[in-house]
Design an enzyme around this catalytic site. Structure first.
Site, PDB file in Angstrom:
ATOM      1  CG  ASP A 152      11.977  -1.242   1.329  1.00  0.00           C
ATOM      2  OD1 ASP A 152      10.823  -1.392   1.782  1.00  0.00           O
ATOM      3  OD2 ASP A 152      12.199  -0.803   0.195  1.00  0.00           O
ATOM      4  CG  HIS A 153       8.012  -0.157   6.098  1.00  0.00           C
ATOM      5  ND1 HIS A 153       8.134   0.965   5.325  1.00  0.00           N
ATOM      6  CD2 HIS A 153       6.690  -0.465   6.097  1.00  0.00           C
ATOM      7  CE1 HIS A 153       6.944   1.325   4.884  1.00  0.00           C
ATOM      8  NE2 HIS A 153       6.039   0.476   5.333  1.00  0.00           N
ATOM      9  CG  HIS A 179       8.276   0.968   0.165  1.00  0.00           C
ATOM     10  ND1 HIS A 179       9.279   0.668   1.054  1.00  0.00           N
ATOM     11  CD2 HIS A 179       7.693   2.101   0.637  1.00  0.00           C
ATOM     12  CE1 HIS A 179       9.302   1.581   2.025  1.00  0.00           C
ATOM     13  NE2 HIS A 179       8.355   2.460   1.788  1.00  0.00           N
TER      14      HIS A 179
HETATM   15  C1  BG6 Z   1       6.658   4.995   3.681  1.00  0.00           C
HETATM   16  C2  BG6 Z   1       6.377   6.268   2.915  1.00  0.00           C
HETATM   17  O1  BG6 Z   1       7.933   4.526   3.382  1.00  0.00           O
HETATM   18  O2  BG6 Z   1       5.690   4.021   3.347  1.00  0.00           O
HETATM   19  C3  BG6 Z   1       4.973   6.764   3.193  1.00  0.00           C
HETATM   20  O3  BG6 Z   1       7.320   7.270   3.272  1.00  0.00           O
HETATM   21  C4  BG6 Z   1       3.964   5.682   2.955  1.00  0.00           C
HETATM   22  O4  BG6 Z   1       4.679   7.902   2.387  1.00  0.00           O
HETATM   23  C5  BG6 Z   1       4.364   4.399   3.669  1.00  0.00           C
HETATM   24  O5  BG6 Z   1       2.708   6.131   3.428  1.00  0.00           O
HETATM   25  C6  BG6 Z   1       3.447   3.241   3.278  1.00  0.00           C
HETATM   26  O6  BG6 Z   1       3.706   2.160   4.107  1.00  0.00           O
HETATM   27  P1  BG6 Z   1       2.569   1.106   4.449  1.00  0.00           P
HETATM   28  O7  BG6 Z   1       3.269   0.079   5.270  1.00  0.00           O
HETATM   29  O8  BG6 Z   1       1.522   1.874   5.216  1.00  0.00           O
HETATM   30  O9  BG6 Z   1       2.051   0.606   3.145  1.00  0.00           O
END
Ligand code: BG6
Length: 489
Positions: free
Chosen positions: A176-177, A239
């Site tokens: 989960d980044h 997230h």
């Molecule tokens: C991803 C989603 O996991 O997270 C995207 O699939 C989203 O739709 C993105 O834009 C948002 O990540 P960050 O790091 O740009 O807030």
């Protein structure tokens, strides 16, 4: 600290020509290499269906680095050194024989190996089978899985079962980044590295919590995936619930994968299930219409997509956590595409003082707020009441003033890393703390599946909202009904 081990010999990247690889994975691996953080002899083998060889893949990777690395990070010599690590083997995941060729390409396949799957989830099962058949799933292989891990509880179980048939949980790294973001981890430092929050971090001290991830982007060439997913699956199941868990969990005893994930998992299991009877009261969905974002005119979602759709690009939810600490404290979460600004933020609103001694003298008090801004800026702000200077002959003037902790300023010299840098390094080193455990994923799906079942039962469709706004007006009503206003400034 992960236990000392032999440096990793090989990283295997599935989906090596995809969008994530170009934007995030290759730049992250380069960033780690540039700082001397990758094992000196570690090779990186990319695989995908495209027909590249080592040289043409290196050219492909160079182009991606040129495009996606910030200018001040581009060092010609270091890029050349990094590219030498790269190799490529084209592969059709459904063709078992191809995995044998891949194993040969890797050389001594019995050594420690980290694998990262950034492919369509439909390829997970055949890929795992192929890896196993070619001897690439032995006891020293770790596997990283990029989302989406299914589209509901049943499909996520299927994927998890397929992976579990070959890899034990302690060698599975679900990404989960958001957990790789610096400020997200700062929540842990803030809560558990300071003594003054914990005594009020509960239903006695906190009135409500708001979590917002607002994006200005729209579909972004991802129609195929996004239209089948929608905001609930794309952002909330992973997230947003992870952020909620970090705010709500009990203090873990240690900074390790077991202790932290145990506590998060308990939060997911304490989330109150949203029933079909409640769903229209506590959730709001929207889909962006035409409008303007940052001064540019943008199309409606359906027009971008080229057909009408019932997919939500915005969602707001009032969630409750049924345990002692959080009884009666609403957690409002919302996320959307094509919103007014790009902003990820957690706002904790504390309770009002039990009695205001200033009321009789005209002084107005606002409840304290703690704002944790994750992006685009990184800061923590505590809003406190202060007296405005003056003799106050016409009454006491109180004003909300911010105590600011700007991470950007305080840690100005420190490089901000892409979330994937940390996560890839942890996968390479075998530290699971920031990866999502199976029980977490399944509890997250169980909770969001119930919401979707409620929408279906009530035939709830997303309401249109103009691009460049904060979503449908019903989202405002969601909190206003409780006397709460979204933190929008
Ligand atoms: C991803 C989603 O996991 O997270 C995207 O699939 C989203 O739709 C993105 O834009 C948002 O990540 P960050 O790091 O740009 O807030």
């Amino acid at each position: 600290m992960p236990e000392a081990r032999q440096p990793l010999d090989h990283l295997l990247l599935f989906g090596a020509t995809g969008d994530l690889a170009q934007r995030m994975l290759l730049p992250s691996l380069y960033g780690l290499d540039e700082d001397g953080l990758l094992p000196a002899d570690m090779a990186i083998t990319g695989t995908a269906r495209t027909d590249y060889d080592d040289n043409s893949y290196r050219a492909f990777a160079k182009k991606a680095l040129d495009q996606f690395l910030p200018d001040d990070r581009k060092d010609k010599d270091k890029i050349a050194t990094f590219l030498k690590r790269l190799r490529y083997q084209s592969l059709d995941a459904n063709d078992l024989a191809g995995f044998k060729v891949l194993a040969d390409k890797i050389g001594d396949a019995s050594k420690e190996l980290a694998i990262f799957l950034s492919t369509a989830p439909s390829l997970f099962e055949p890929t795992i089978r192929g890896l196993d058949s070619a001897g690439l799933a032995h006891g020293m292989v770790r596997i990283g899985l990029e989302k989406p891990l299914g589209y509901d509880l049943a499909s996520s179980r299927e994927i998890n079962d397929a992976v579990a048939r070959v890899f034990p949980e302690d060698r599975i790294f679900r990404i989960d980044h958001y957990l790789g973001k610096e400020t997200v981890q700062n929540i842990l430092a803030l809560r558990f590295g300071n003594s003054f929050f914990e005594p009020v971090w509960n239903a006695q001290g906190i009135d409500n919590v708001q979590i917002t991830i607002a994006e200005t982007v729209g579909l972004e060439e991802r129609a195929g995936y996004y239209d089948g997913a929608g905001a609930l699956r794309d952002m909330v199941t992973n997230h947003m619930l992870q952020l909620l868990a970090l705010i709500a969990m009990e203090p873990p005893a240690r900074f390790d994968g077991t202790a932290i994930r145990d506590e998060k998992s308990k939060v997911f299991r304490s989330l109150r299930t949203i029933t079909p009877e409640q769903v229209s009261q506590v959730t709001v969905t929207g889909q962006y219409g035409a409008g303007a974002v940052g001064g540019a005119v943008v199309k409606a979602y359906a027009e971008e997509l080229g057909k009408p759709s019932a997919t939500e690009t915005f969602i707001a939810i009032k969630a409750n956590i049924d345990n002692w600490r959080w009884q009666g404290v609403p957690f409002y979460i919302r996320t959307g595409k094509r919103m007014a600004v790009r902003r990820s933020e957690i706002a904790i609103q504390f309770r009002r003082v039990p009695h205001s001694m200033f009321a009789g003298r005209g002084g107005l008090l606002q409840p304290n707020k703690l704002i944790i801004r994750l992006q685009p800026e990184e800061y923590i702000q505590m809003l406190v009441m202060a007296k405005a200077p003056g003799l106050d002959r016409d009454g006491i003037h109180l004003r909300e003033v911010p105590l600011n902790l700007s991470m950007d300023a305080e840690f100005a010299g420190a490089r901000r890393r892409i979330a994937y840098e940390r996560l890839l390094l942890d996968l390479i080193e075998g530290d699971q703390t920031l990866f999502v455990r199976r029980d977490e994923v399944e509890a997250q799906w169980a909770w969001t599946d119930a919401i979707r079942a409620g929408w279906a039962a009530n035939d709830m469709k997303p309401k249109s909202y103009p691009s460049g706004t904060w979503g449908p007006s019903a989202a405002i009503a969601l909190t206003e009904r409780d006397g709460v206003t979204w933190q929008d400034d």
